[in-house]
Design a protein around this motif. Structure first.
Motif, PDB file in Angstrom:
ATOM      1  N   ASP A  74       0.844  -1.195   0.000  1.00  0.00           N
ATOM      2  CA  ASP A  74       0.000   0.000   0.000  1.00  0.00           C
ATOM      3  C   ASP A  74       0.876   1.240   0.000  1.00  0.00           C
ATOM      4  OD1 ASP A  74      -2.431  -1.384   0.115  1.00  0.00           O
ATOM      5  OD2 ASP A  74      -2.384  -1.456   2.308  1.00  0.00           O
ATOM      6  N   PHE A  75       0.377   2.287  -0.650  1.00  0.00           N
ATOM      7  CA  PHE A  75       1.100   3.555  -0.735  1.00  0.00           C
ATOM      8  C   PHE A  75       1.522   4.074   0.648  1.00  0.00           C
ATOM      9  CE2 PHE A  75       1.578   8.107  -1.059  1.00  0.00           C
ATOM     10  CZ  PHE A  75       2.232   8.299  -2.264  1.00  0.00           C
ATOM     11  N   PRO A  76       0.621   4.112   1.645  1.00  0.00           N
ATOM     12  CA  PRO A  76       1.040   4.631   2.953  1.00  0.00           C
ATOM     13  C   PRO A  76       2.176   3.815   3.588  1.00  0.00           C
ATOM     14  CG  PRO A  76      -1.349   4.543   2.838  1.00  0.00           C
ATOM     15  CD  PRO A  76      -0.825   3.830   1.628  1.00  0.00           C
ATOM     16  N   GLU A  80       3.645  -1.917 -11.304  1.00  0.00           N
ATOM     17  CA  GLU A  80       2.222  -1.851 -11.624  1.00  0.00           C
ATOM     18  C   GLU A  80       1.574  -1.118 -10.459  1.00  0.00           C
ATOM     19  OE1 GLU A  80      -1.720  -4.669 -12.113  1.00  0.00           O
ATOM     20  OE2 GLU A  80       0.265  -5.598 -12.227  1.00  0.00           O
ATOM     21  N   ILE A  81       0.753  -0.128 -10.777  1.00  0.00           N
ATOM     22  CA  ILE A  81       0.060   0.641  -9.751  1.00  0.00           C
ATOM     23  C   ILE A  81      -1.442   0.458  -9.955  1.00  0.00           C
ATOM     24  CG2 ILE A  81      -0.365   2.947  -8.807  1.00  0.00           C
ATOM     25  CD1 ILE A  81       2.451   3.725  -9.806  1.00  0.00           C
ATOM     26  N   ARG A  82      -2.134   0.085  -8.875  1.00  0.00           N
ATOM     27  CA  ARG A  82      -3.593  -0.083  -8.912  1.00  0.00           C
ATOM     28  C   ARG A  82      -4.234   0.853  -7.919  1.00  0.00           C
ATOM     29  NH1 ARG A  82      -4.700  -6.547  -8.801  1.00  0.00           N
ATOM     30  NH2 ARG A  82      -3.799  -7.005 -10.836  1.00  0.00           N
ATOM     31  N   LYS A  83      -5.303   1.476  -8.352  1.00  0.00           N
ATOM     32  CA  LYS A  83      -6.090   2.326  -7.462  1.00  0.00           C
ATOM     33  C   LYS A  83      -7.410   1.615  -7.240  1.00  0.00           C
ATOM     34  CE  LYS A  83      -3.734   6.487  -8.827  1.00  0.00           C
ATOM     35  NZ  LYS A  83      -3.033   6.913  -7.683  1.00  0.00           N
ATOM     36  N   GLU A  84      -7.731   1.368  -5.969  1.00  0.00           N
ATOM     37  CA  GLU A  84      -8.931   0.626  -5.623  1.00  0.00           C
ATOM     38  C   GLU A  84      -9.852   1.499  -4.788  1.00  0.00           C
ATOM     39  OE1 GLU A  84      -7.284  -2.700  -3.501  1.00  0.00           O
ATOM     40  OE2 GLU A  84      -6.689  -3.714  -5.341  1.00  0.00           O
ATOM     41  N   GLY A  85     -11.153   1.241  -4.901  1.00  0.00           N
ATOM     42  CA  GLY A  85     -12.132   1.987  -4.110  1.00  0.00           C
ATOM     43  C   GLY A  85     -12.349   3.374  -4.671  1.00  0.00           C
ATOM     44  N   GLY A  86     -13.032   4.188  -3.877  1.00  0.00           N
ATOM     45  CA  GLY A  86     -13.315   5.543  -4.302  1.00  0.00           C
ATOM     46  C   GLY A  86     -13.470   6.457  -3.108  1.00  0.00           C
ATOM     47  N   GLY A  87     -13.482   7.740  -3.382  1.00  0.00           N
ATOM     48  CA  GLY A  87     -13.649   8.733  -2.322  1.00  0.00           C
ATOM     49  C   GLY A  87     -12.572   8.628  -1.259  1.00  0.00           C
ATOM     50  N   ARG A  88     -12.989   8.713  -0.007  1.00  0.00           N
ATOM     51  CA  ARG A  88     -12.041   8.679   1.109  1.00  0.00           C
ATOM     52  C   ARG A  88     -11.443   7.278   1.315  1.00  0.00           C
ATOM     53  NH1 ARG A  88     -11.922  12.973   4.554  1.00  0.00           N
ATOM     54  NH2 ARG A  88     -11.255  11.613   6.246  1.00  0.00           N
ATOM     55  N   LYS A  89     -12.058   6.277   0.724  1.00  0.00           N
ATOM     56  CA  LYS A  89     -11.569   4.902   0.900  1.00  0.00           C
ATOM     57  C   LYS A  89     -10.690   4.442  -0.260  1.00  0.00           C
ATOM     58  CE  LYS A  89     -15.007   3.504   4.064  1.00  0.00           C
ATOM     59  NZ  LYS A  89     -14.931   2.557   5.107  1.00  0.00           N
ATOM     60  N   ARG A 115       3.135  -2.901  -6.991  1.00  0.00           N
ATOM     61  CA  ARG A 115       3.925  -4.127  -7.008  1.00  0.00           C
ATOM     62  C   ARG A 115       4.984  -4.032  -8.099  1.00  0.00           C
ATOM     63  NH1 ARG A 115       3.383  -8.315 -10.759  1.00  0.00           N
ATOM     64  NH2 ARG A 115       1.809  -7.906 -12.329  1.00  0.00           N
ATOM     65  N   LEU A 116       6.043  -4.822  -7.933  1.00  0.00           N
ATOM     66  CA  LEU A 116       7.047  -4.950  -8.982  1.00  0.00           C
ATOM     67  C   LEU A 116       6.484  -5.827 -10.094  1.00  0.00           C
ATOM     68  CD1 LEU A 116      10.532  -5.715  -7.345  1.00  0.00           C
ATOM     69  CD2 LEU A 116       9.868  -3.685  -8.620  1.00  0.00           C
ATOM     70  N   THR A 117       6.752  -5.465 -11.320  1.00  0.00           N
ATOM     71  CA  THR A 117       6.425  -6.342 -12.442  1.00  0.00           C
ATOM     72  C   THR A 117       7.568  -7.348 -12.582  1.00  0.00           C
ATOM     73  OG1 THR A 117       7.562  -4.917 -14.014  1.00  0.00           O
ATOM     74  CG2 THR A 117       5.204  -4.474 -13.650  1.00  0.00           C
ATOM     75  N   SER A 118       7.391  -8.334 -13.424  1.00  0.00           N
ATOM     76  CA  SER A 118       8.488  -9.282 -13.643  1.00  0.00           C
ATOM     77  C   SER A 118       9.695  -8.562 -14.241  1.00  0.00           C
ATOM     78  CB  SER A 118       8.042 -10.448 -14.532  1.00  0.00           C
ATOM     79  OG  SER A 118       7.588  -9.988 -15.775  1.00  0.00           O
ATOM     80  N   ARG A 119       9.436  -7.575 -15.088  1.00  0.00           N
ATOM     81  CA  ARG A 119      10.537  -6.780 -15.648  1.00  0.00           C
ATOM     82  C   ARG A 119      11.268  -6.010 -14.541  1.00  0.00           C
ATOM     83  NH1 ARG A 119      10.027  -2.195 -20.432  1.00  0.00           N
ATOM     84  NH2 ARG A 119      12.217  -1.593 -20.355  1.00  0.00           N
ATOM     85  N   GLY A 120      10.516  -5.450 -13.597  1.00  0.00           N
ATOM     86  CA  GLY A 120      11.113  -4.717 -12.488  1.00  0.00           C
ATOM     87  C   GLY A 120      11.921  -5.621 -11.576  1.00  0.00           C
ATOM     88  N   ARG A 121      11.393  -6.806 -11.310  1.00  0.00           N
ATOM     89  CA  ARG A 121      12.102  -7.765 -10.452  1.00  0.00           C
ATOM     90  C   ARG A 121      13.412  -8.205 -11.115  1.00  0.00           C
ATOM     91  NH1 ARG A 121      10.411  -9.859  -5.976  1.00  0.00           N
ATOM     92  NH2 ARG A 121       8.273  -9.223  -6.372  1.00  0.00           N
TER      93      ARG A 121
END
Length: 115
Positions: A30-32, A59-68, A74-80
């Motif tokens: 998680d970002f925090p 890879e960056i994923r944004k989940e949920g909405g608003g305050r949540k 995560r690292l991609t296979s290329r990043g790893r």
């Protein structure tokens, strides 16, 4: 001494190296958690993540909405692969320096003044 194969200029700056090393130890973070673990501001971490994402290392994923709304990374296979290659290159540099130091001639001894 030439730069060893696998040395990655994109990963090498200490902040990005710290981000990638932390992500290499987990599937998703998680970002925090990243921000607090690395003692970075939101904007500083966002900038580094964006740079690594553009290179295809994250890879960056944004989940949920608003305050949540949560951002997960995560690292991609290329990043790893890039991280592992960079670590191997750093080890080669360090080991090469140790070999060079062991075979280098000792500096000349100078007599102390006033004796």
């Amino acid at each position: 001494m030439s730069t060893p194969s696998g040395f990655d200029e994109l990963i090498h700056p200490s902040t990005r190296l710290s981000v990638v090393a932390l992500l290499a130890a987990t599937e998703w973070a998680d970002f925090p958690f990243l921000r607090d673990s690395l003692s970075l501001s939101d904007s500083a971490l966002s900038k580094q993540l964006h740079t690594l994402e553009e290179a295809g290392y994250l890879e960056i994923r944004k989940e949920g909405g608003g305050r949540k709304r949560r951002t997960k990374v995560r690292l991609t296979s290329r990043g790893r692969t890039a991280f592992e290659g960079h670590v191997a290159a750093l080890r080669a540099i360090v080991e090469g320096a140790g070999t060079t130091a062991a075979t280098a001639p000792a500096p000349p001894q100078h007599a102390e003044a006033g004796r």
